[in-house]
Design an enzyme around this catalytic site. Sequence first.
Site, PDB file in Angstrom:
ATOM      1  N   HIS A  46     -56.026  80.494 -60.999  1.00 56.71           N
ATOM      2  CA  HIS A  46     -55.182  81.437 -60.382  1.00 56.71           C
ATOM      3  C   HIS A  46     -56.039  82.890 -60.461  1.00 56.71           C
ATOM      4  O   HIS A  46     -56.353  83.590 -59.729  1.00 56.71           O
ATOM      5  CB  HIS A  46     -53.817  81.532 -60.831  1.00 56.71           C
ATOM      6  CG  HIS A  46     -53.246  82.769 -60.219  1.00 56.71           C
ATOM      7  ND1 HIS A  46     -52.662  83.836 -61.038  1.00 56.71           N
ATOM      8  CD2 HIS A  46     -52.399  83.089 -58.797  1.00 56.71           C
ATOM      9  CE1 HIS A  46     -52.014  84.692 -59.928  1.00 56.71           C
ATOM     10  NE2 HIS A  46     -51.999  84.039 -59.082  1.00 56.71           N
ATOM     11  N   GLU A  49     -58.953  82.759 -58.243  1.00 60.39           N
ATOM     12  CA  GLU A  49     -58.717  83.250 -56.945  1.00 60.39           C
ATOM     13  C   GLU A  49     -58.248  84.614 -56.660  1.00 60.39           C
ATOM     14  O   GLU A  49     -58.983  85.190 -55.637  1.00 60.39           O
ATOM     15  CB  GLU A  49     -57.262  82.343 -56.706  1.00 60.39           C
ATOM     16  CG  GLU A  49     -56.489  82.758 -55.188  1.00 60.39           C
ATOM     17  CD  GLU A  49     -55.122  83.021 -55.352  1.00 60.39           C
ATOM     18  OE1 GLU A  49     -54.535  84.049 -54.754  1.00 60.39           O
ATOM     19  OE2 GLU A  49     -54.503  82.219 -55.831  1.00 60.39           O
ATOM     20  N   HIS A  50     -57.761  85.285 -57.511  1.00 54.18           N
ATOM     21  CA  HIS A  50     -57.590  86.730 -57.502  1.00 54.18           C
ATOM     22  C   HIS A  50     -58.948  87.635 -57.666  1.00 54.18           C
ATOM     23  O   HIS A  50     -59.319  88.473 -56.715  1.00 54.18           O
ATOM     24  CB  HIS A  50     -56.703  87.425 -58.790  1.00 54.18           C
ATOM     25  CG  HIS A  50     -55.346  87.056 -58.695  1.00 54.18           C
ATOM     26  ND1 HIS A  50     -54.754  88.333 -58.413  1.00 54.18           N
ATOM     27  CD2 HIS A  50     -54.781  86.191 -58.085  1.00 54.18           C
ATOM     28  CE1 HIS A  50     -53.369  87.852 -58.209  1.00 54.18           C
ATOM     29  NE2 HIS A  50     -53.433  86.731 -58.016  1.00 54.18           N
ATOM     30  N   GLU A 126     -47.447  90.041 -62.519  1.00 56.61           N
ATOM     31  CA  GLU A 126     -46.975  88.940 -61.813  1.00 56.61           C
ATOM     32  C   GLU A 126     -46.222  87.900 -62.598  1.00 56.61           C
ATOM     33  O   GLU A 126     -45.230  87.362 -62.181  1.00 56.61           O
ATOM     34  CB  GLU A 126     -48.308  88.273 -61.204  1.00 56.61           C
ATOM     35  CG  GLU A 126     -47.683  87.176 -60.026  1.00 56.61           C
ATOM     36  CD  GLU A 126     -48.914  86.581 -59.385  1.00 56.61           C
ATOM     37  OE1 GLU A 126     -48.449  85.459 -58.498  1.00 56.61           O
ATOM     38  OE2 GLU A 126     -50.033  87.095 -59.806  1.00 56.61           O
TER      39      GLU A 126
END
Length: 406
Positions: A46, A49-50, A126
Amino acid sequence: MVIKHRLNNGVRIVEERFPHVHSVSIGIWILSGSRNETEKNKGISHLIEHMLFKGTEKHSAKDIAEAFDAIGSQTNAFTSKEYTCIYCRVIDHHSIYAFDLLADMFFNSTFDDVELEREKKVILEEIAMTEDTPDDIIFDYLHQVSFKDHPLASPILGTEQSLLSITREDILNYMNDFYTPDRIVISVAGNTNDQLIEHIKKTFSEMSVEKNVEDQLYQEFHSGKIEKRKETSQAHLSLAYQGLNVGHKSLFPLLVFNNVLGGSMSSRLFQVIREEKGLSYAIFSYHSAFRDNGLLTIYGATSPNQVDYLNEAISKILLELKDNGITDKELQNTIHQISGQLVLGLENPSSRMHRNGRNELLNQPHLSIDEVMKKIERVTHGEIKEIAAQILSTEPAMALILPKNV
């Protein structure tokens, strides 16, 4: 019709053309998700991905954002337990330019240390937001029980401890292992053309063939219970039964069973628990299929003093379905409903790009809508009773969130 191309290095391209539209959806799919992570690097998929949006050798993060905005592109990315995808939807005459932006992010991201530390802070927020959302975090708890010590149990976002320890070198090493040609699919749908496809082929044919990483497959399911206390006014209950893996022969009967159970407003869970008993505002079920496993999940929220009644009501509905199956009316209504949702959900190129990319990445057949509808229409009462008996034969995993003051 889905057209498949395979490059010599193993990269796959799937294309579906719709000449009547004026847009193209492009996605770069990588067979890399949280299931590929270790205890030390949880959340790295993840995080990558960012970071793909945070600057390349030629473009800053702001440059990337402005370039996509300048052509009216809808651009995003996501990470799941099994794969990562960066994608865009753009007017057809900007398709090559948009693809080049995605490819630049994929091949040339710098993973600058300053940007990396800044993005870690964003993801920590998040994580905090997810922790503050009971009807979101409860599914992470449920996976911890269902999959126990396997990476499928890990949260996609990772943990604060694991996230802060990840370095730029960790990212490059991880990508060297998992961002390899044999694990890459480019999915394109819309008003495509030969020029775009040849451009994609040329760009990705330059990837060198690396070692193949074998994913750890996992067949077990664990019953058990996890209970958490949080600052919330409601009790949140989620149950999981072992489901089916992607491509299983009984997947279509299970989809029909799930829809009758809790997949729609006319489902048993919704009609009995919400409409008749008034026990819950949010009540539903869904099935998640992985390459080697699956979960049938049920969720409901209610007042703390009613959580036992909610659990009993769910159990009664499940027992009724297991013993007696579904009615003729439920079967026909569900077949029509699923068929209608399928057609409506795949009427735009973006949906087709996602469907085709996922199917190809997970080595699933590219069935036409008519072929899928025929499989749904052939589901019988006997198949539904059989799958219900199989899935409900063991005790479920349970996650429960209760208010701190109860």
